[in-house]
Design an enzyme around this catalytic site. Structure first.
Site, short mmCIF file in Angstrom:
data_model
loop_
_atom_site.label_atom_id
_atom_site.label_comp_id
_atom_site.label_asym_id
_atom_site.label_seq_id
_atom_site.Cartn_x
_atom_site.Cartn_y
_atom_site.Cartn_z
N GLY A 16 0.67 -1.35 0.00
CA GLY A 16 0.02 0.04 -0.07
C GLY A 16 0.62 1.15 0.00
O GLY A 16 0.39 2.38 0.38
N ASN A 18 1.51 2.98 -2.73
CA ASN A 18 0.80 4.04 -3.55
C ASN A 18 -0.41 4.56 -2.82
O ASN A 18 -0.56 5.57 -3.22
CB ASN A 18 0.44 3.33 -4.83
CG ASN A 18 1.53 3.25 -5.91
OD1 ASN A 18 2.01 4.25 -6.32
ND2 ASN A 18 2.25 1.83 -5.93
N ASN A 107 -5.33 2.69 -12.87
CA ASN A 107 -4.65 1.74 -12.33
C ASN A 107 -2.98 2.40 -12.66
O ASN A 107 -2.81 3.22 -13.43
CB ASN A 107 -4.79 0.44 -13.09
CG ASN A 107 -3.74 -0.54 -12.87
OD1 ASN A 107 -3.72 -0.76 -11.47
ND2 ASN A 107 -2.84 -1.00 -13.85
N HIS A 109 0.82 1.26 -13.12
CA HIS A 109 1.65 -0.10 -13.51
C HIS A 109 3.06 0.14 -13.42
O HIS A 109 3.59 1.44 -14.06
CB HIS A 109 0.98 -0.50 -15.13
CG HIS A 109 1.81 -1.51 -15.60
ND1 HIS A 109 1.53 -2.96 -14.89
CD2 HIS A 109 2.86 -1.96 -16.16
CE1 HIS A 109 2.53 -3.74 -15.46
NE2 HIS A 109 3.07 -3.25 -16.18
N ASP A 150 -3.99 -3.98 -18.50
CA ASP A 150 -2.93 -2.76 -18.78
C ASP A 150 -3.53 -2.31 -20.23
O ASP A 150 -2.40 -1.66 -20.74
CB ASP A 150 -1.84 -3.27 -18.79
CG ASP A 150 -1.27 -3.67 -17.38
OD1 ASP A 150 -1.70 -3.13 -16.45
OD2 ASP A 150 -0.73 -4.62 -17.22
C1 GAR Z 1 3.44 -1.09 -7.43
O1 GAR Z 1 4.72 -1.06 -7.99
C2 GAR Z 1 2.39 -1.09 -8.47
O2 GAR Z 1 2.79 -0.43 -9.62
C3 GAR Z 1 2.45 -2.62 -8.94
O3 GAR Z 1 2.55 -3.39 -7.50
C4 GAR Z 1 3.38 -2.56 -6.58
C5 GAR Z 1 2.20 -2.23 -5.52
O4 GAR Z 1 2.95 -1.76 -4.20
N1 GAR Z 1 1.26 -2.92 -9.72
C6 GAR Z 1 1.14 -3.95 -10.47
O5 GAR Z 1 2.13 -4.38 -10.93
C7 GAR Z 1 0.02 -4.16 -11.18
N2 GAR Z 1 -0.17 -4.52 -12.49
P1 GAR Z 1 2.16 -0.98 -3.30
O6 GAR Z 1 1.11 -2.07 -2.56
O7 GAR Z 1 3.27 -0.44 -2.13
O8 GAR Z 1 1.24 0.29 -3.71
#
Ligand code: GAR
Length: 200
Positions: A16, A18, A107, A109, A150
Site C-alpha cells: 500500500g 501507492n 490503475n 503499472h 493494462d
Molecule cells: C506497485 O509497484 C504497483 O505499480 C504494482 O505493484 C506495486 C504495489 O505496491 N502494480 C502492479 O504491478 C499491477 N499490475 P504498493 O502496494 O506498495 O502500492
C-alpha cells in the site's frame, strides 16, 4: 455552487505505498477535488489496511470467491463511490465489471506501457523482465482500466533510469519513488477535477 469532493475507493492487495502516496497528497492539498472514502483489499493481511486505518479511512476485505466482483460492486454502491483507483491491486477485473465504470477506474503499472505489461506482469516480475531485457529506461504508467489487462487509455507516464547494478528490488524502489508516487496522486487529482467540472 459548492460541490462535494469526488468519492474515491482505493483497491489494494499488498503493502500500500501507492495508497499512502494518495493519502499524503490529500493531506498536503495536491488532491483537493477528491476524497478517499473507502479502501478495499482482497487480502486480509495487506499492510495497506493498516495505512488506511491509521488515516481513519473505512476498510473492507473482500476475498476472492464466486461473488467477488458482485461483492465489490455492492460495497462501492453502498458508499456512493464515483472513482476507483487500483493501487497494487493484483486481481484482473472482468469486462462486466469494467464497463460498469467507464473512465472511472484507473490503475498504476510499474513500467512504460506498452512494455512489460499485460497478463503475468505485476509487482517485482515487471522489474525482473525489464532487467532481463536490458532496457536502460523504464518507468511507470497511470491508465484507465478496461477489460484488457493494462490496455486502457494512458493518462500519465514518467521515465526512470535503470542502473547497471540494479536488482529487481532496487529498480522497483526507484520506479516507485521517482515515478509511481508522483504520477498516481497527480492523476487522481486530474480525474477528480474533470469529474467535478462535469457536475457543474
Ligand atoms: C506497485 O509497484 C504497483 O505499480 C504494482 O505493484 C506495486 C504495489 O505496491 N502494480 C502492479 O504491478 C499491477 N499490475 P504498493 O502496494 O506498495 O502500492
Amino acid at each position: 455552487m459548492l460541490i462535494d469532493p469526488v468519492k474515491i475507493a482505493v483497491l489494494v492487495s499488498g503493502s500500500g505505498t501507492n495508497l499512502q502516496a494518495i493519502l499524503d497528497a490529500q493531506k498536503s492539498g495536491i488532491i483537493k477535488n477528491g476524497r478517499v472514502c473507502l479502501v478495499i483489499s482482497n487480502n486480509r493481511s495487506a499492510y495497506a489496511l493498516k495505512r488506511a486505518a491509521a488515516a481513519g479511512v473505512e476498510c473492507a476485505v473482500i476475498e476472492k470467491n464466486a461473488e467477488f466482483e458482485q461483492n465489490i460492486i455492492s460495497c462501492l454502491d453502498s458508499h456512493g463511490i464515483e472513482l476507483l483507483v487500483l493501487a497494487g491491486f493484483m486481481c484482473i477485473l472482468s469486462r462486466d465489471f469494467t464497463t460498469r465504470y467507464p473512465d472511472r477506474i484507473i490503475n498504476v503499472h510499474p513500467s512504460l506501457i506498452p512494455s512489460f505489461c499485460g497478463k503475468g506482469y505485476y509487482g517485482l516480475h515487471v522489474h525482473e523482465a525489464a532487467l532481463e531485457r536490458g532496457v536502460k529506461i523504464t518507468g511507470a504508467t497511470v491508465h484507465f482500466v478496461n477489460e484488457i489487462p493494462d490496455g486502457g487509455r494512458i493518462i500519465a507516464q514518467k521515465a526512470v533510469r535503470v542502473h547497471v547494478k540494479d536488482t529487481p528490488q532496487t529498480l522497483q524502489k526507484r520506479v516507485m519513488t521517482q515515478a509511481e508516487w508522483i504520477i498516481l496522486p497527480r492523476a487522481v487529482e486530474q480525474i477528480s477535477k474533470e469529474l467535478t467540472e462535469a457536475k457543474k
